[in-house]
Design a protein around this motif. Structure first.
Motif, short mmCIF file in Angstrom:
data_model
loop_
_atom_site.label_atom_id
_atom_site.label_comp_id
_atom_site.label_asym_id
_atom_site.label_seq_id
_atom_site.Cartn_x
_atom_site.Cartn_y
_atom_site.Cartn_z
N ALA A 17 -4.93 8.61 1.74
CA ALA A 17 -6.31 8.74 1.24
C ALA A 17 -7.26 7.89 2.07
CB ALA A 17 -6.37 8.32 -0.23
N THR A 18 -6.85 6.67 2.40
CA THR A 18 -7.69 5.79 3.21
C THR A 18 -7.93 6.40 4.58
OG1 THR A 18 -6.85 3.85 2.05
CG2 THR A 18 -7.87 3.46 4.21
N SER A 26 0.50 7.38 -0.50
CA SER A 26 -0.67 8.18 -0.93
C SER A 26 -1.97 7.39 -0.74
CB SER A 26 -0.51 8.66 -2.37
OG SER A 26 -0.46 7.57 -3.26
N GLN A 27 -1.93 6.08 -0.98
CA GLN A 27 -3.13 5.26 -0.76
C GLN A 27 -3.48 5.24 0.73
OE1 GLN A 27 -1.54 1.67 -2.63
NE2 GLN A 27 -3.26 1.70 -4.08
N LEU A 28 -2.46 5.11 1.57
CA LEU A 28 -2.70 5.08 3.02
C LEU A 28 -3.26 6.42 3.49
CD1 LEU A 28 -2.56 3.65 5.72
CD2 LEU A 28 -0.16 4.37 5.89
N ILE A 41 0.87 -1.18 0.00
CA ILE A 41 0.00 0.00 0.00
C ILE A 41 0.91 1.23 0.00
CG2 ILE A 41 -1.75 1.29 1.30
CD1 ILE A 41 -2.65 -1.47 2.44
N SER A 42 0.72 2.08 -0.98
CA SER A 42 1.57 3.27 -1.10
C SER A 42 1.21 4.29 -0.02
CB SER A 42 1.42 3.91 -2.47
OG SER A 42 0.15 4.53 -2.59
#
Length: 148
Positions: free
Chosen positions: A131-132, A127-129, A124-125
């Protein structure tokens, strides 16, 4: 309208939370740690606060009912990881804080829990983290407003 549990964020969050709790329980058990994941979360919340908290503050931060938190605290006090005291501002308010023993012992399992966190976030990048976390915080805020 047909409800699709596979597309429901609540169901997905519940499944992930369950698996994280199971992972925590396994890590803590293998380390010989005497407390449940929920009791450990109580200790971590007190550590993060950096100061004693009132029972209501602690329950609010953990999004738990005060009765459940009190029950968890009873075991933690018994094992001398946490101490209760009376608020200097209001004798009716019970304050809860980590003991030196509690903080020292907690430091022994934090690296193990961090390893679990890292394996949970594998692939998980950043940026994904981010955003989550942003979405989850917004959902929590929406639900808090709806329930109050």
């Amino acid at each position: 309208m047909q409800f699709d549990s596979e597309s429901s964020p609540g169901f997905a969050i519940g499944r992930v939370a369950y698996l994280i709790r199971q992972g925590m329980a396994a890590v803590l058990k293998s380390a010989g740690w005497p407390f449940t994941p929920e009791e450990t979360q109580t200790l971590i919340t007190l550590l993060d606060a950096g100061r004693p908290l009132s029972m209501n503050e602690l329950a609010s931060l953990m999004i738990r009912d005060p009765t459940t938190v009190k029950r968890q605290l009873d075991r933690l006090v018994e094992q001398k990881f946490v101490q209760r005291s009376v608020s200097s501002e209001d004798a009716r308010i019970v304050m809860v804080g980590l003991t030196r023993r509690g903080e020292q012992k907690l430091q022994t399992v934090l690296p193990l829990l961090d390893d679990l966190r890292k394996s949970t976030l594998k692939g998980i990048s950043k940026s994904q983290l981010e955003a989550t976390q942003s979405v989850l915080q917004k959902m929590q805020k929406n639900l808090t407003h709806r329930l109050s």
